[in-house]
Design an enzyme around this catalytic site. Structure first.
Site, PDB file in Angstrom:
ATOM      1  N   LYS A  86       0.812  -1.075  -0.096  1.00  0.00           N
ATOM      2  CA  LYS A  86       0.077   0.130   0.017  1.00  0.00           C
ATOM      3  C   LYS A  86       0.875   1.148   0.034  1.00  0.00           C
ATOM      4  O   LYS A  86       1.468   1.738   1.028  1.00  0.00           O
ATOM      5  CB  LYS A  86      -0.868   0.033   1.344  1.00  0.00           C
ATOM      6  CG  LYS A  86      -2.195   0.593   1.230  1.00  0.00           C
ATOM      7  CD  LYS A  86      -2.161   2.074   0.918  1.00  0.00           C
ATOM      8  CE  LYS A  86      -1.893   3.161   2.227  1.00  0.00           C
ATOM      9  NZ  LYS A  86      -1.591   4.461   1.643  1.00  0.00           N
ATOM     10  N   GLU A  96       9.092   1.891  10.975  1.00  0.00           N
ATOM     11  CA  GLU A  96      10.185   2.960  10.728  1.00  0.00           C
ATOM     12  C   GLU A  96       9.519   4.069  10.826  1.00  0.00           C
ATOM     13  O   GLU A  96       8.909   4.583   9.682  1.00  0.00           O
ATOM     14  CB  GLU A  96      10.948   2.573   9.242  1.00  0.00           C
ATOM     15  CG  GLU A  96      11.440   1.172   9.079  1.00  0.00           C
ATOM     16  CD  GLU A  96      12.700   1.049  10.000  1.00  0.00           C
ATOM     17  OE1 GLU A  96      13.393   1.951  10.585  1.00  0.00           O
ATOM     18  OE2 GLU A  96      13.149  -0.066   9.890  1.00  0.00           O
ATOM     19  N   CYS A 123      13.572  11.104   7.078  1.00  0.00           N
ATOM     20  CA  CYS A 123      13.397  10.691   8.389  1.00  0.00           C
ATOM     21  C   CYS A 123      14.578  10.944   9.153  1.00  0.00           C
ATOM     22  O   CYS A 123      14.394  11.360  10.356  1.00  0.00           O
ATOM     23  CB  CYS A 123      12.943   9.386   8.534  1.00  0.00           C
ATOM     24  SG  CYS A 123      14.040   8.174   7.385  1.00  0.00           S
ATOM     25  N   GLU A 127       9.122  17.177  14.578  1.00  0.00           N
ATOM     26  CA  GLU A 127       9.481  16.754  13.213  1.00  0.00           C
ATOM     27  C   GLU A 127       8.876  17.499  12.388  1.00  0.00           C
ATOM     28  O   GLU A 127       7.595  17.854  12.222  1.00  0.00           O
ATOM     29  CB  GLU A 127       9.242  15.201  12.918  1.00  0.00           C
ATOM     30  CG  GLU A 127       9.712  14.768  11.527  1.00  0.00           C
ATOM     31  CD  GLU A 127       9.618  13.399  11.235  1.00  0.00           C
ATOM     32  OE1 GLU A 127       8.188  13.037  11.201  1.00  0.00           O
ATOM     33  OE2 GLU A 127      10.399  12.745  10.822  1.00  0.00           O
ATOM     34  N   THR A 186       4.922   8.821  13.063  1.00  0.00           N
ATOM     35  CA  THR A 186       4.978   7.965  14.218  1.00  0.00           C
ATOM     36  C   THR A 186       3.413   7.735  14.910  1.00  0.00           C
ATOM     37  O   THR A 186       3.142   6.856  15.324  1.00  0.00           O
ATOM     38  CB  THR A 186       5.654   8.814  15.517  1.00  0.00           C
ATOM     39  OG1 THR A 186       7.007   8.792  14.900  1.00  0.00           O
ATOM     40  CG2 THR A 186       5.731   8.092  17.043  1.00  0.00           C
ATOM     41  N   GLY A 228       6.420   5.565   8.026  1.00  0.00           N
ATOM     42  CA  GLY A 228       5.713   6.471   8.054  1.00  0.00           C
ATOM     43  C   GLY A 228       6.006   7.381   9.228  1.00  0.00           C
ATOM     44  O   GLY A 228       6.857   7.289  10.101  1.00  0.00           O
ATOM     45  N   GLY A 287       1.849   4.871  12.711  1.00  0.00           N
ATOM     46  CA  GLY A 287       2.794   3.753  13.268  1.00  0.00           C
ATOM     47  C   GLY A 287       2.153   3.240  14.643  1.00  0.00           C
ATOM     48  O   GLY A 287       1.894   2.013  14.922  1.00  0.00           O
TER      49      GLY A 287
HETATM   50  P1  NAD Z   1       2.089   8.847   7.186  1.00  0.00           P
HETATM   51  O1  NAD Z   1       2.337   8.025   8.471  1.00  0.00           O
HETATM   52  O2  NAD Z   1       1.055   9.845   6.978  1.00  0.00           O
HETATM   53  O3  NAD Z   1       1.634   7.562   6.006  1.00  0.00           O
HETATM   54  C1  NAD Z   1       2.601   6.739   5.712  1.00  0.00           C
HETATM   55  C2  NAD Z   1       1.767   5.394   5.108  1.00  0.00           C
HETATM   56  O4  NAD Z   1       0.668   5.050   5.969  1.00  0.00           O
HETATM   57  C3  NAD Z   1       1.087   5.850   3.845  1.00  0.00           C
HETATM   58  O5  NAD Z   1       1.095   4.899   2.866  1.00  0.00           O
HETATM   59  C4  NAD Z   1      -0.455   6.199   4.445  1.00  0.00           C
HETATM   60  O6  NAD Z   1      -1.298   6.340   3.353  1.00  0.00           O
HETATM   61  C5  NAD Z   1      -0.448   5.166   5.400  1.00  0.00           C
HETATM   62  N1  NAD Z   1      -1.546   5.427   6.406  1.00  0.00           N
HETATM   63  C6  NAD Z   1      -2.158   6.300   6.836  1.00  0.00           C
HETATM   64  N2  NAD Z   1      -3.049   6.436   7.718  1.00  0.00           N
HETATM   65  C7  NAD Z   1      -2.973   5.078   8.049  1.00  0.00           C
HETATM   66  C8  NAD Z   1      -3.873   3.980   8.943  1.00  0.00           C
HETATM   67  N3  NAD Z   1      -4.572   4.527   9.687  1.00  0.00           N
HETATM   68  N4  NAD Z   1      -3.582   2.658   8.668  1.00  0.00           N
HETATM   69  C9  NAD Z   1      -2.680   2.255   7.866  1.00  0.00           C
HETATM   70  N5  NAD Z   1      -1.915   2.972   6.938  1.00  0.00           N
HETATM   71  C10 NAD Z   1      -2.127   4.437   7.071  1.00  0.00           C
HETATM   72  O7  NAD Z   1       3.524   9.222   6.723  1.00  0.00           O
HETATM   73  P2  NAD Z   1       3.851  10.328   5.305  1.00  0.00           P
HETATM   74  O8  NAD Z   1       3.475  11.699   5.801  1.00  0.00           O
HETATM   75  O9  NAD Z   1       3.759   9.666   4.192  1.00  0.00           O
HETATM   76  O10 NAD Z   1       5.421  10.390   5.770  1.00  0.00           O
HETATM   77  C11 NAD Z   1       6.168  11.013   6.323  1.00  0.00           C
HETATM   78  C12 NAD Z   1       6.420  10.274   7.766  1.00  0.00           C
HETATM   79  O11 NAD Z   1       7.331   9.013   7.447  1.00  0.00           O
HETATM   80  C13 NAD Z   1       7.596  11.336   8.486  1.00  0.00           C
HETATM   81  O12 NAD Z   1       7.051  11.064   9.679  1.00  0.00           O
HETATM   82  C14 NAD Z   1       8.830  10.592   8.358  1.00  0.00           C
HETATM   83  O13 NAD Z   1       9.733  10.672   9.226  1.00  0.00           O
HETATM   84  C15 NAD Z   1       8.575   9.089   8.287  1.00  0.00           C
HETATM   85  N6  NAD Z   1       9.446   8.328   7.580  1.00  0.00           N
HETATM   86  C16 NAD Z   1      10.239   7.534   8.357  1.00  0.00           C
HETATM   87  C17 NAD Z   1      11.166   6.627   7.593  1.00  0.00           C
HETATM   88  C18 NAD Z   1      12.338   5.679   8.512  1.00  0.00           C
HETATM   89  O14 NAD Z   1      12.702   4.726   8.133  1.00  0.00           O
HETATM   90  N7  NAD Z   1      12.246   5.972   9.814  1.00  0.00           N
HETATM   91  C19 NAD Z   1      11.640   6.788   6.339  1.00  0.00           C
HETATM   92  C20 NAD Z   1      10.773   7.646   5.670  1.00  0.00           C
HETATM   93  C21 NAD Z   1       9.814   8.404   6.271  1.00  0.00           C
END
Ligand code: NAD
Length: 487
Positions: free
Chosen positions: A174, A249, A283, A381, A229, A227, A232
């Site tokens: 996804k 992550e 990230c 962040e 926190t 994604g 997550g």
């Molecule tokens: P996000 O958490 O909004 O989305 C990430 C993914 O989760 C997307 O595919 C989104 O559609 C999905 N998602 C959203 N709500 C969900 C739910 N209720 N259930 C299941 N899936 C859901 O993050 P973003 O804005 O896309 O990305 C930015 C974030 O990602 C930042 O916080 C960044 O630090 C983090 N990130 C972490 C790493 C790492 O390796 N630690 C790497 C890249 C990005």
């Protein structure tokens, strides 16, 4: 020009069953793709199809070297298509083309690496402790879900798909709603490389609909998530109800530490790269720079001079350092943080605005000083090109401040003394420590976050086991019947 994208699930190229939506090129704001979102029913269909597919002999009966051959082919196809993939990645998220190429190369390397891990993975016979031999067998977990963000899709998706396939699982991915193309291209590449139908499916759409249904689906046996926190944490809660393993992550607010004895030119180059590459949408962005008071003014002078030379420009140009931010709403969120930093008493040293005359979602590299580490600007962040400069004097206070943050993803240390670097690096609660470098990655090196930055690991040879179930066998070698009922 807008392209209609189909996706691939249940072994077919098709539209999702949900509403039509568009994605836009962040450099111009133009619509570049239209696609139908997936639905919870699509998730159910795709997962059930994947569960059936993974038991078919054309996947279940492959020997590891045969699965490895498919992964090698995927690596070769990624390399063959690298320019095309880099261009598509740029259209999705506006990253400069050079960065996109590097991500594509890393994805190819990831498939090659896990092909090798797959072929050389060994089960173990554990030491004998009685009249029996014990042996561990590793079996694929089943159908696994991968959920990814928009900032580096090709790399974060490869890091989930490759070990899962190497382990013999089926994968349903996804991608972020606004960056679906890399996952769709992985499905195409998998098909061309000979993955049986149903072993890799892609379901673009909203996280709260598609992601949620994937996490909750009873046949999904693991979620690999990258994604934010908060999302997550929600996934972890749902996973707990199923006793399902997850890797998370998550976000970061990483400190970079410049010591009094640092090579300042190296440190400046590293701090700039750490925060402003990918426009800070990383990230591991080094968003808090702790600079020793004795070199603070000189470091600041060189940092500002170097930052002024960064080219915020069209991501298609080879010379561009920083492309646009991902979207209008994300730029507005960065702008709110800049306004907050000013309210909190921060002194703006550079940036803090959109560049003049650009369409698209560009934002200038921005540096603040005068904010305490406890300010929201220094704690939260921002995921954009905003750096806080913080002076330090004693190591004790530095370590306390650097660790005074919910996140614990990464840390950079600039010092010419290996003892100082080791001491500081050991004391900082972060999953990755870079010494005299920053933001280098190797697929053979595990990646993890401490505290609110994550749970579990990706990368490294051992990560194949995250997609396997360990099963213990005891083989009796008794010369006599078991004694219990015999006396
Ligand atoms: P996000 O958490 O909004 O989305 C990430 C993914 O989760 C997307 O595919 C989104 O559609 C999905 N998602 C959203 N709500 C969900 C739910 N209720 N259930 C299941 N899936 C859901 O993050 P973003 O804005 O896309 O990305 C930015 C974030 O990602 C930042 O916080 C960044 O630090 C983090 N990130 C972490 C790493 C790492 O390796 N630690 C790497 C890249 C990005």
């Amino acid at each position: 020009m807008s392209t209609h994208l189909q996706t691939f699930f249940s072994g077919q190229w098709r539209d999702g069953s949900g509403t039509l939506y568009s994605t836009e090129y962040p450099a111009t704001g133009e619509v570049v793709a239209q696609l139908h979102a997936s639905t919870a029913q699509d998730v159910d269909e795709a997962v059930r199809f994947a569960e059936a597919a993974r038991h078919q002999p054309d996947w279940a009966k492959l020997m590891p070297h045969q699965r490895a051959a498919i992964l090698h082919k995927m690596a070769a196809l990624i390399r063959e298509k690298s320019e095309e993939l880099a261009a598509l990645q740029r259209l999705d998220n506006g990253k400069p083309v050079k960065e996109c190429r590097a991500l594509v190369a890393s994805a190819a390397g990831t498939f090659q690496y896990f092909a090798a891990v797959c072929e050389t993975f060994e089960s173990s016979v554990t030491p004998q402790r009685g009249d029996f031999l014990t042996m561990s067998l590793y079996q694929p977990l089943g159908v696994v879900g991968a959920i990814t963000p928009w900032n580096s899709p090709i790399a974060s998706e490869a890091q989930k798909i490759a070990p899962a396939l190497a382990a013999g699982c089926a994968v349903v991915i996804k991608p972020a709603e606004i960056t679906p193309r890399m996952a769709i291209e992985f499905a195409r590449i998998g098909e061309q490389a000979g993955l049986p139908q149903g072993i890799l499916s892609v379901l673009p759409g909203k996280g709260s609909v598609v992601g949620d249904a994937l996490v909750k689906h009873p046949l999904i046996k693991r979620i690999a998530f990258t994604g934010g926190t908060n999302v997550g944490l929600g996934i972890a809660e749902l996973a707990a109800k199923k006793l399902m393993p997850v890797s998370l992550e998550l976000g970061g607010k990483s400190p970079t530490i410049v010591c009094a004895d640092a090579d300042l030119d190296h440190a400046v180059a590293g701090v700039i790269y750490g925060i402003f590459s990918s426009s800070g949408e990383s990230c591991v962005a080094g968003s808090r720079a702790f600079v020793h008071a004795s070199v603070y003014e000189e470091f600041k002078r060189r940092l500002l001079a170097q930052t002024a030379k960064l080219r915020v420009a069209d991501p298609a140009l080879e010379s561009t350092h920083m492309g646009p931010l991902i979207s209008k709403s994300h730029r507005e969120s960065v702008e709110r943080y800049v306004a907050l930093a000013l309210e909190e008493g921060g002194k703006l040293l550079c940036g803090g605005k959109r560049p003049a005359g650009d369409a698209g979602y560009y934002y200038e590299p921005t540096i603040f000083e005068g904010l305490p580490n406890t300010s929201r600007t220094a704690q939260e962040e921002i995921f954009g090109p905003v750096l806080c400069l913080l002076p330090w004097e004693s190591e004790e206070d530095l370590i306390a401040q650097a660790n005074d943050n919910d996140y614990g993803l990464a840390c950079g240390i600039w010092s010419q003394d290996y003892k100082t670097a080791l001491r500081l690096g050991s004391a900082i609660t972060a999953g990755t420590v870079w010494v005299n470098t920053y933001k280098l990655f190797s697929i053979s090196t595990p990646f993890t976050g401490y505290k609110m930055s994550g749970l579990g690991r990706e990368k490294g040879a051992a990560s194949i086991m995250e997609y396997m179930m360990q099963k213990s066998f005891y083989w009796g070698t008794n010369a006599q019947p078991l004694p219990w009922s015999q006396s």
